[in-house]
Design a protein around this motif. Structure first.
Motif, PDB file in Angstrom:
ATOM      1  N   MET A  50       0.847  -1.192   0.000  1.00 47.45           N
ATOM      2  CA  MET A  50       0.000   0.000   0.000  1.00 47.45           C
ATOM      3  C   MET A  50       0.884   1.245   0.000  1.00 47.45           C
ATOM      4  SD  MET A  50      -2.973   1.357   2.610  1.00 47.45           S
ATOM      5  CE  MET A  50      -4.326   0.366   1.989  1.00 47.45           C
ATOM      6  N   GLU A  80      -1.983   6.293   0.750  1.00 44.23           N
ATOM      7  CA  GLU A  80      -3.179   5.543   1.122  1.00 44.23           C
ATOM      8  C   GLU A  80      -3.135   5.137   2.596  1.00 44.23           C
ATOM      9  OE1 GLU A  80      -4.505   2.343  -1.398  1.00 44.23           O
ATOM     10  OE2 GLU A  80      -3.933   3.464  -3.182  1.00 44.23           O
ATOM     11  N   ARG A 113      -4.223   8.093   4.411  1.00 41.20           N
ATOM     12  CA  ARG A 113      -5.674   8.266   4.270  1.00 41.20           C
ATOM     13  C   ARG A 113      -6.411   7.328   5.221  1.00 41.20           C
ATOM     14  NH1 ARG A 113      -9.826  11.257   4.101  1.00 41.20           N
ATOM     15  NH2 ARG A 113     -11.570  10.431   2.941  1.00 41.20           N
ATOM     16  N   TYR A 114      -5.952   6.078   5.296  1.00 45.29           N
ATOM     17  CA  TYR A 114      -6.568   5.112   6.196  1.00 45.29           C
ATOM     18  C   TYR A 114      -6.467   5.598   7.649  1.00 45.29           C
ATOM     19  CZ  TYR A 114      -7.427   0.941   8.907  1.00 45.29           C
ATOM     20  OH  TYR A 114      -7.916   0.058   9.834  1.00 45.29           O
ATOM     21  N   ARG A 120     -13.243   3.332   5.209  1.00 53.17           N
ATOM     22  CA  ARG A 120     -12.078   2.516   5.561  1.00 53.17           C
ATOM     23  C   ARG A 120     -12.197   1.119   4.971  1.00 53.17           C
ATOM     24  NH1 ARG A 120     -12.055   2.874  11.787  1.00 53.17           N
ATOM     25  NH2 ARG A 120     -13.888   4.168  11.592  1.00 53.17           N
ATOM     26  N   LEU A 157     -11.492   1.284   1.254  1.00 52.28           N
ATOM     27  CA  LEU A 157     -10.061   1.457   1.009  1.00 52.28           C
ATOM     28  C   LEU A 157      -9.330   0.114   1.169  1.00 52.28           C
ATOM     29  CD1 LEU A 157      -7.971   4.459   2.106  1.00 52.28           C
ATOM     30  CD2 LEU A 157      -7.039   2.201   2.398  1.00 52.28           C
ATOM     31  N   GLN A 196     -10.264  -2.365  -1.694  1.00 53.90           N
ATOM     32  CA  GLN A 196      -9.542  -2.050  -2.929  1.00 53.90           C
ATOM     33  C   GLN A 196      -8.095  -2.527  -2.834  1.00 53.90           C
ATOM     34  OE1 GLN A 196     -10.041   2.171  -3.471  1.00 53.90           O
ATOM     35  NE2 GLN A 196     -12.174   1.967  -4.107  1.00 53.90           N
ATOM     36  N   HIS A 197      -7.482  -2.313  -1.690  1.00 54.00           N
ATOM     37  CA  HIS A 197      -6.102  -2.757  -1.506  1.00 54.00           C
ATOM     38  C   HIS A 197      -6.028  -4.281  -1.551  1.00 54.00           C
ATOM     39  CE1 HIS A 197      -1.963  -2.837  -0.352  1.00 54.00           C
ATOM     40  NE2 HIS A 197      -2.243  -3.539   0.738  1.00 54.00           N
TER      41      HIS A 197
END
Length: 123
Positions: free
Chosen positions: A59, A63, A66-67, A81, A84, A87-88
């Motif tokens: 990651m 990002e 952002r998390y 969250r 996110l 997606q990761h």
């Protein structure tokens, strides 16, 4: 409370990385002793565990920030969250699939060379 050296040992991050994560706000609210030395709590170490997972799985720092930002904003960010991380996880799964294919190709090539040299296959 843990001194930086213990936090580094437990997390697997270098002292420089811990300082960097604090500097960019990824790791926030790290306590200080009366002498100004950083001290880490169990909560800080918990953050470092998730950061280790996210970093080790590729990651990007932006990002990760952002998390962490979303997490600190509170419960109303749970869906963001989750999205996110989903997606990761999808990117990690794609990478795993690619690595499995490439690993199979490597093993095939090794078997080819073992056939040429008469070497016994490794487990």
């Amino acid at each position: 409370m843990y001194p930086p050296s213990e936090a580094a040992r437990r997390s697997g991050f270098s002292l420089d990385t811990l300082r960097y994560y604090e500097k960019i706000g990824l790791l926030s609210g790290v306590g200080r002793t009366s002498g100004g030395r950083r001290v880490f709590t169990d909560d800080d170490l918990s953050w470092l565990v998730i950061f280790r997972c996210l970093r080790d799985t590729g990651m990007p720092i932006a990002e990760m920030c952002r998390y962490a930002e979303l997490s600190r904003e509170g419960e109303h960010t749970v869906a963001a969250r989750q999205e996110l991380l989903e997606q990761h996880a999808a990117r990690v799964e794609e990478q795993l699939t690619l690595l499995q294919r490439q690993y199979a190709h490597l093993r095939e090539k090794i078997r080819f060379y073992q056939g040429l040299t008469g070497a016994t296959p490794a487990p």
